[in-house]
Design an enzyme around this catalytic site. Structure first.
Site, short mmCIF file in Angstrom:
data_model
loop_
_atom_site.label_atom_id
_atom_site.label_comp_id
_atom_site.label_asym_id
_atom_site.label_seq_id
_atom_site.Cartn_x
_atom_site.Cartn_y
_atom_site.Cartn_z
N ASP A 176 0.77 -1.09 -0.09
CA ASP A 176 0.19 -0.02 0.03
C ASP A 176 0.83 1.35 0.01
OD1 ASP A 176 -3.31 0.56 0.98
OD2 ASP A 176 -1.88 2.28 1.03
N ILE A 177 0.44 2.26 -0.80
CA ILE A 177 1.15 3.39 -0.96
C ILE A 177 1.29 4.21 0.32
CG2 ILE A 177 -0.57 4.93 -1.90
CD1 ILE A 177 1.34 5.57 -4.05
N GLY B 22 -15.14 3.38 3.55
CA GLY B 22 -13.72 3.99 3.22
C GLY B 22 -12.98 3.35 1.91
N HIS C 90 -10.12 -5.28 -3.30
CA HIS C 90 -8.55 -5.32 -2.68
C HIS C 90 -8.70 -5.87 -1.10
CE1 HIS C 90 -9.84 -1.13 -2.64
NE2 HIS C 90 -9.38 -1.19 -1.37
P1 AMP Z 1 -9.68 1.44 0.04
O1 AMP Z 1 -9.72 2.91 0.84
O2 AMP Z 1 -10.08 0.27 1.05
O3 AMP Z 1 -10.33 1.58 -1.20
O4 AMP Z 1 -8.18 1.14 -0.05
C1 AMP Z 1 -7.41 1.68 -1.26
C2 AMP Z 1 -5.96 1.77 -0.91
O5 AMP Z 1 -5.20 1.81 -2.09
C3 AMP Z 1 -5.38 2.51 0.00
O6 AMP Z 1 -5.00 2.15 1.49
C4 AMP Z 1 -4.54 3.63 -0.74
O7 AMP Z 1 -3.40 3.81 0.12
C5 AMP Z 1 -4.11 2.85 -1.73
N1 AMP Z 1 -3.36 3.18 -2.74
C6 AMP Z 1 -3.94 4.03 -3.67
N2 AMP Z 1 -3.35 4.23 -4.61
C7 AMP Z 1 -2.16 3.31 -4.57
C8 AMP Z 1 -1.16 3.12 -5.52
N3 AMP Z 1 -0.63 3.65 -6.45
N4 AMP Z 1 -0.31 2.20 -5.03
C9 AMP Z 1 -0.41 1.46 -4.19
N5 AMP Z 1 -1.50 1.69 -3.16
C10 AMP Z 1 -2.33 2.71 -3.29
#
Ligand code: AMP
Ligand code: ZN
Length: 114
Positions: free
Chosen positions: A30-31, A93, A100
């Protein structure tokens, strides 16, 4: 889905720190990590939510969960414990509508989550 961020990661069009790949799933860091281990496991195929994936392709959902446990093993947290989270819908959220599994661990995790 051309406009989906996680489909772009699967395609290699958006960079990610990939930690595991199988024929059906991809795992990457996760970023914006919320724990020492915070890895996202996604199916290569686009399904918006866990419920839609479960309805459309239950074996693929199982494959995602198998990969999530393998991530935990690779990260050394399978024994101490980890959490798998599928945020589903805006109020929970969910911001990316390509399903994912968040794999979180490496510290004590509060329950219930906020
Ligand atoms: P959610 O809020 O459950 O939809 O989770 C989305 C997740 O994706 C969040 O924890 C973000 O930090 C993560 N995220 C968004 N863009 C990226 C990216 N380019 N690479 C890795 N993680 C990401
Ligand atoms: Zn997608």
């Amino acid at each position: 889905m051309t406009d989906c961020l996680f489909c772009k990661i699967v395609a290699g069009d958006v960079p990610a720190t990939i930690v595991r790949e199988s024929d059906r799933a991809v795992a990457f860091r996760d970023i914006n990590p919320q724990a020492p281990t915070h890895v996202l496991v996604i199916p290569r195929d686009h399904h918006p939510t866990a419920a839609e994936l479960a309805a459309a392709d239950p074996e693929l959902l199982a494959a995602v969960l198998v990969e999530a446990h393998r991530v935990a093993e690779d990260e050394g947290i399978a024994g101490t414990g980890y959490r798998i989270v599928f945020n589903t819908g805006e109020q929970a959220g969910q911001t990316v509508f390509h399903v994912h599994a968040h794999v979180l661990g490496g510290r004590g995790l509060n329950w219930p989550p906020g």
